[in-house]
Design a protein around this motif. Structure first.
Motif, PDB file in Angstrom:
ATOM      1  N   TRP A 197       0.929  -1.721  -0.049  1.00 42.70           N
ATOM      2  CA  TRP A 197       0.633  -0.086  -0.208  1.00 42.70           C
ATOM      3  C   TRP A 197       0.509   1.490   0.181  1.00 42.70           C
ATOM      4  O   TRP A 197       0.470   2.087  -1.181  1.00 42.70           O
ATOM      5  CB  TRP A 197      -1.286  -0.333   0.880  1.00 42.70           C
ATOM      6  CG  TRP A 197      -1.805   1.336   1.081  1.00 42.70           C
ATOM      7  CD1 TRP A 197      -2.132   1.642   0.342  1.00 42.70           C
ATOM      8  CD2 TRP A 197      -2.233   2.062   1.968  1.00 42.70           C
ATOM      9  NE1 TRP A 197      -3.498   2.935   0.642  1.00 42.70           N
ATOM     10  CE2 TRP A 197      -2.859   3.359   1.851  1.00 42.70           C
ATOM     11  CE3 TRP A 197      -1.487   2.166   3.610  1.00 42.70           C
ATOM     12  CZ2 TRP A 197      -3.576   3.849   2.873  1.00 42.70           C
ATOM     13  CZ3 TRP A 197      -1.336   3.014   4.393  1.00 42.70           C
ATOM     14  CH2 TRP A 197      -2.493   4.173   3.738  1.00 42.70           C
TER      15      TRP A 197
ATOM     16  N   PRO B 236       3.488   2.085  -2.712  1.00 41.87           N
ATOM     17  CA  PRO B 236       3.321   1.998  -4.462  1.00 41.87           C
ATOM     18  C   PRO B 236       2.438   3.074  -4.626  1.00 41.87           C
ATOM     19  O   PRO B 236       3.266   3.510  -5.828  1.00 41.87           O
ATOM     20  CB  PRO B 236       2.505   0.557  -4.800  1.00 41.87           C
ATOM     21  CG  PRO B 236       2.154   0.284  -3.416  1.00 41.87           C
ATOM     22  CD  PRO B 236       3.269   0.355  -2.228  1.00 41.87           C
TER      23      PRO B 236
ATOM     24  N   TRP C 175       9.667  -1.588  -9.155  1.00 44.15           N
ATOM     25  CA  TRP C 175       8.154  -1.210  -9.523  1.00 44.15           C
ATOM     26  C   TRP C 175       8.299  -3.464  -9.381  1.00 44.15           C
ATOM     27  O   TRP C 175       8.025  -3.848  -8.175  1.00 44.15           O
ATOM     28  CB  TRP C 175       7.801  -1.206 -10.543  1.00 44.15           C
ATOM     29  CG  TRP C 175       7.181  -0.288 -10.421  1.00 44.15           C
ATOM     30  CD1 TRP C 175       7.505   1.861 -11.467  1.00 44.15           C
ATOM     31  CD2 TRP C 175       6.098   0.298  -9.627  1.00 44.15           C
ATOM     32  NE1 TRP C 175       6.496   2.529 -10.805  1.00 44.15           N
ATOM     33  CE2 TRP C 175       5.997   2.058  -9.807  1.00 44.15           C
ATOM     34  CE3 TRP C 175       5.154  -0.208  -8.604  1.00 44.15           C
ATOM     35  CZ2 TRP C 175       4.947   2.551  -8.870  1.00 44.15           C
ATOM     36  CZ3 TRP C 175       4.094   0.390  -7.398  1.00 44.15           C
ATOM     37  CH2 TRP C 175       3.730   1.561  -7.692  1.00 44.15           C
TER      38      TRP C 175
ATOM     39  N   THR D 177      -1.418  -1.868  -4.273  1.00 50.08           N
ATOM     40  CA  THR D 177       0.105  -1.939  -5.636  1.00 50.08           C
ATOM     41  C   THR D 177      -0.402  -2.253  -6.919  1.00 50.08           C
ATOM     42  O   THR D 177       0.259  -1.700  -8.066  1.00 50.08           O
ATOM     43  CB  THR D 177       1.129  -2.568  -4.777  1.00 50.08           C
ATOM     44  OG1 THR D 177       2.518  -2.957  -5.559  1.00 50.08           O
ATOM     45  CG2 THR D 177       0.469  -4.498  -4.279  1.00 50.08           C
TER      46      THR D 177
END
Lengths: 126, 316
Positions: free
Chosen positions: B17, B20, B40, B210
């Motif tokens: 949470w 991202p 990422w 995310t």
């Protein structure tokens, strides 16, 4: 001898040009008489009807061709027009199917109306 | 083992949470697209690993002090050498959840792959019938349609770039060249594999912020990476004109208003704005030090949960 892929293309071109259903024999005759650079080699070895039937059943499996079974010999025609298929393809490209991004990568995504107006303004300045 | 599981759970929540959300709002990724892309991927992998790891470690607490001992305990229970009662209901539940989540992740990855391949095959079938090869460009097909469209269809050695008639009349030679380099970069850098992984991540865990944010950011970052490669050959002006022409051209078509509304787009207008903004007012690329730092953080993110899981007694 043309490859199956080329034949599929030639058969579809013919079916799209002729809306009425045709037999494999008619298609074979049309294919053989078609003057095209890619078909020159075919003069030495005439196209067999069985080959045309193979191509037709492949196209039927792909959902591009439908067969009229009420009379013999069976007659074949295109399921929809060339334009419809192109539209289907374009919808897939422009559309927003869940995995579209991963299926094909587009140069630019869809823009909102407001953005399009801004872009046109930007282009006016160029 | 007990504290390891709590630590991994905390890591999983942070990576699912706040991290991202912050990263997707940050501005630096456009200045260091490659490093951001690696980050990422690290977030997604480390997030998944800590989610599964937390449940696994918690479930194994009664059976041993580390992962190896715990897994041996599970094998003993399955073989009937130890009693299931030693594990207890709550821990057995955690273990089942870990197994289910892992299976779910792997299965979704496979299913997404299968779906993508099937759609590509169908698309390619229609393309071979409807398009004609470009006369002067290899691996390029031209389709007869007025919409200005360019895209690439990945497929290993059979990868192709598709251009529409509409695009070729709309753009000058230089602009067309920019579009082609952009598309070929997607293919050369295997961007479709990234998109596949993140599409699977999203369909596996659609309720996690995310997964959605990651997919969106990654699809925006690959466009930036492809633009950067195009800029080595063409001027920013040419690329901007190409983007603006194609975007405004396709916005005027009835087809795009038909499909543009309703379903949520992944490559949102925000991506187009970000790309144009970046080209019109270029920001300097992030320094080497900054990029190295981002890459180090990504590495650390992957190393921490892995070490916690496999090094015996690394934590509590």
């Amino acid at each position: 001898m043309a490859t199956l892929g080329e034949l599929e293309r030639a058969v579809m071109d013919l079916l799209w040009e002729h809306p009425e259903a045709m037999t494999a024999n008619t298609l074979r005759d049309l294919l053989s008489s078609r003057p095209s650079a890619a078909d020159q080699s075919r003069d030495t070895r005439p196209l067999a009807v069985t080959t045309v039937l193979t191509v037709l059943s492949r196209l039927e499996k792909k959902g591009l061709v439908e067969r009229e079974r009420s009379i013999r010999p069976h007659r074949y025609k295109a399921v929809t027009s060339r334009a419809d298929h192109t539209a289907e393809l374009m919808l897939e490209v422009l559309g927003s199917a869940p995995d579209r991004e991963a299926v094909l990568a587009r140069f630019i995504g869809t823009v909102s109306d407001g953005e399009a107006a801004t872009l046109r303004k930007l282009l006016g300045g160029h | 083992m007990f504290w390891t599981s709590w630590f991994l759970a905390a890591l999983a929540i942070i990576l699912a949470w706040p991290v991202p959300v912050l990263l997707s709002r940050a501005h630096w990724p456009a200045r260091a697209p490659f490093a951001a892309m690696v980050l990422w991927q690290a977030i997604a992998l480390a997030g998944g690993l800590s989610m599964v790891g937390a449940m696994l470690c918690y479930g194994l607490v009664p059976l041993g002090g580390n992962l190896a001992a715990g897994l041996r305990g599970v094998v003993d229970i399955i073989l009937g050498r130890r009693s299931l009662d030693e594990l207890g209901l709550v821990h057995a539940f955690a273990l089942s959840a870990a197994a289910l989540l892992s299976a779910h992740l792997v299965f979704t990855l496979w299913l997404t792959y299968y779906r993508i391949i099937k759609q590509r095959r169908r698309h390619r079938e229609l393309l071979t019938l409807l398009s004609s090869p470009s006369l002067d460009r290899p691996d390029t097909l031209v389709i007869n349609h007025e919409a200005p469209v360019a895209y690439c269809l990945p497929g290993g050695a059979r990868s192709i770039t598709v251009l529409s008639d509409g695009l070729m009349t709309l753009l000058s030679d230089d602009e067309l060249h920019a579009v082609l380099i952009h598309e070929q970069t997607h293919l050369a850098q295997r961007h479709h594999l990234l998109l596949w992984a993140f599409a699977a991540w999203r369909s596996a865990l659609p309720w996690l912020p995310t997964s959605k944010l990651a997919q969106r950011s990654v699809s925006s970052l690959i466009e930036i990476l492809a633009d950067d490669v195009a800029l080595r050959t063409v001027t920013p002006n040419t690329l901007v004109t190409a983007i603006a022409l194609v975007a405004s051209g396709s916005a005027q078509l009835p087809a795009s208003s038909l499909v543009g509304s309703g379903a949520e787009q992944i490559d949102t207008p925000a991506t187009t704005s970000a790309r144009l903004g970046r080209l019109l007012t270029p920001a300097p690329a992030m320094g080497t030090g900054g990029q190295a730092l981002v890459l180090a953080v990504a590495l650390l993110l992957l190393a921490v949960p892995t070490a916690l899981l496999i090094v015996p007694g690394a934590f509590g």
